[in-house]
Design a protein around this motif. Structure first.
Motif, PDB file in Angstrom:
ATOM      1  N   ILE A  43       0.824  -1.221   0.000  1.00 24.49           N
ATOM      2  CA  ILE A  43       0.000   0.000   0.000  1.00 24.49           C
ATOM      3  C   ILE A  43       0.855   1.268   0.000  1.00 24.49           C
ATOM      4  O   ILE A  43       0.356   2.344   0.311  1.00 24.49           O
ATOM      5  N   GLY A  44       2.123   1.142  -0.346  1.00 23.92           N
ATOM      6  CA  GLY A  44       3.030   2.279  -0.266  1.00 23.92           C
ATOM      7  C   GLY A  44       2.637   3.466  -1.112  1.00 23.92           C
ATOM      8  O   GLY A  44       2.911   4.616  -0.763  1.00 23.92           O
ATOM      9  N   GLU A  45       1.948   3.219  -2.221  1.00 26.16           N
ATOM     10  CA  GLU A  45       1.606   4.313  -3.144  1.00 26.16           C
ATOM     11  C   GLU A  45       0.373   5.102  -2.704  1.00 26.16           C
ATOM     12  O   GLU A  45       0.096   6.173  -3.249  1.00 26.16           O
ATOM     13  N   PHE A  46      -0.374   4.603  -1.733  1.00 27.99           N
ATOM     14  CA  PHE A  46      -1.578   5.294  -1.277  1.00 27.99           C
ATOM     15  C   PHE A  46      -1.204   6.505  -0.418  1.00 27.99           C
ATOM     16  O   PHE A  46      -0.325   6.418   0.446  1.00 27.99           O
ATOM     17  N   THR A  47      -1.877   7.629  -0.646  1.00 29.55           N
ATOM     18  CA  THR A  47      -1.690   8.777   0.234  1.00 29.55           C
ATOM     19  C   THR A  47      -2.483   8.542   1.516  1.00 29.55           C
ATOM     20  O   THR A  47      -3.463   7.784   1.525  1.00 29.55           O
ATOM     21  N   LEU A  48      -2.079   9.202   2.586  1.00 28.73           N
ATOM     22  CA  LEU A  48      -2.691   8.944   3.882  1.00 28.73           C
ATOM     23  C   LEU A  48      -4.181   9.275   3.902  1.00 28.73           C
ATOM     24  O   LEU A  48      -4.943   8.657   4.648  1.00 28.73           O
ATOM     25  N   GLU A  49      -4.607  10.234   3.072  1.00 27.95           N
ATOM     26  CA  GLU A  49      -6.026  10.568   3.025  1.00 27.95           C
ATOM     27  C   GLU A  49      -6.870   9.383   2.594  1.00 27.95           C
ATOM     28  O   GLU A  49      -8.056   9.275   2.939  1.00 27.95           O
ATOM     29  N   ASN A  50      -6.265   8.462   1.841  1.00 27.10           N
ATOM     30  CA  ASN A  50      -7.003   7.320   1.302  1.00 27.10           C
ATOM     31  C   ASN A  50      -6.783   6.038   2.097  1.00 27.10           C
ATOM     32  O   ASN A  50      -7.211   4.964   1.670  1.00 27.10           O
ATOM     33  N   VAL A  51      -6.108   6.158   3.228  1.00 30.65           N
ATOM     34  CA  VAL A  51      -5.822   4.979   4.041  1.00 30.65           C
ATOM     35  C   VAL A  51      -6.825   4.897   5.177  1.00 30.65           C
ATOM     36  O   VAL A  51      -6.944   5.819   5.993  1.00 30.65           O
ATOM     37  N   ASP A  52      -7.578   3.811   5.225  1.00 29.00           N
ATOM     38  CA  ASP A  52      -8.530   3.586   6.311  1.00 29.00           C
ATOM     39  C   ASP A  52      -8.498   2.109   6.687  1.00 29.00           C
ATOM     40  O   ASP A  52      -7.724   1.321   6.131  1.00 29.00           O
TER      41      ASP A  52
END
Length: 336
Positions: free
Chosen positions: A56-65
């Motif tokens: 999941i390294g490419e995901f920005t923190l806004e999209n991490v849940d």
């Protein structure tokens, strides 16, 4: 300028710095920042976080849940375990997938989640995450894992092992093993001790940086102090359990000496780390509370300490019998 004015200026400066917090940091970047500041000694931290960077390294923190973490966890279970293959030219550890494909056990997956959770907690504390960001690992239920067997020595095994250590080729093996057994410290923590960390008169040893990154003070019982005393030196930079070569300023390699001592003592299925279990198990059997055991071992979470709870059953029964044993006795005779 008044103290209140100075404080107001300081608060304003901090608010400005918060306004500059990253707005689109990726999981990969957050992990890199965390590892750059990491002060712990958990050698598995890097390769566990490497798995998260891959998934999941490419995901920005806004999209991490929690939904994303749950999906990634399910994928993680299907990946082959990583094996340590040394270091590269820059000193970074190299891990490669093992040839045999096997799903990870629940306990292993929980440790991966715990590592990522530490990164997320650190990111929130450092104000690197979006405002009002919900910790994504808090909504992930721990998976049932294999129950770790608590292996500790009985009286006979303990006596044979200590006797074997006394005649080991490495002359400090006995004091190392005794200290590990009676302090609950990890082998890596003990091997990093220098004499400036040890105060024999006070009966303490200070661990500068533990696996968790915390500082901890070990209590040295009198028998440990006496075992260490013959090796004491005024050169505080020397390792307490250093190499036999006097000119070699590095911790000793005790694997061979330990293995031979185990064989000589005829002790089966016992690792050096189990000396830590011995310390906790003996304390639990003596009626010491789990809170105190956790403090001695340096556990941050009581979950790690509760594995010894079953050893306190007999002590609980004795305490209850002493305090409550006479209540209700004779009542049935009066009624009859």
């Amino acid at each position: 300028m008044s103290t209140l004015t100075q404080a107001a200026i300081g608060i304003t400066a901090r608010l400005r710095s918060l306004a500059d917090r990253p707005q689109s940091l990726t999981v990969y970047e957050l992990i890199e920042r965390y590892m750059a500041a990491y002060a712990g000694r958990d050698g598995a931290m890097r390769h566990r976080l490497l798995a998260w960077q891959t998934l999941i390294g490419e995901f920005t923190l806004e999209n991490v849940d929690s939904d994303l973490i749950h999906a990634a966890r399910n994928e993680l279970q299907t990946l082959s375990a990583l094996a340590y293959k040394g270091v590269d030219h820059a000193g970074n550890k190299i891990f490669k997938a093992k040839s045999r494909h096997r799903s990870k056990a629940g306990g292993t997956i929980n440790r991966y989640i715990s590592c990522l959770g530490s990164v997320c907690t650190w990111g929130i504390e450092q104000r690197l995450t979006p405002r009002a960001w919900v910790h994504p690992c808090r909504g992930i239920k721990r998976m049932p894992g294999e129950r770790e067997i608590v292996r500790f020595l009985d009286d006979g095994e303990r006596d044979r092992l200590l006797a074997a250590c006394k005649v080991a080729q490495y002359p400090r093996l006995y004091s190392l093993v005794l200290m590990a057994m009676l302090s609950g410290a990890r082998r890596g923590e003990l091997l990093q001790l220098t004499w400036q960390d040890v105060d024999l008169a006070a009966g303490i040893a200070r661990l500068g940086r533990t696996k968790n990154g915390d500082r901890r003070t070990l209590v040295l019982l009198p028998q440990v102090v006496e075992a260490l005393r013959p090796f004491h030196t005024t050169d505080g930079n020397r390792y307490v359990f250093g190499s036999k070569q006097s000119r070699c300023q590095k911790p000793a390699s005790v694997d061979t000496a330990w293995r031979k001592a185990i064989i000589r003592a005829d002790v089966k299925n016992f690792r050096f780390h189990d000396l830590r279990h011995c310390c906790a198990s003996y304390l639990a059997q003596a009626g010491v509370s789990l809170n105190v055991i956790a403090d001695i071992l340096g556990h941050r979470k009581m979950d790690m300490t509760r594995r010894y709870a079953h050893l306190t059953t007999q002590n609980k029964a004795s305490a209850m019998l002493g305090a409550l044993g006479k209540i209700g006795i004779g009542d049935h005779e009066e009624k009859s």
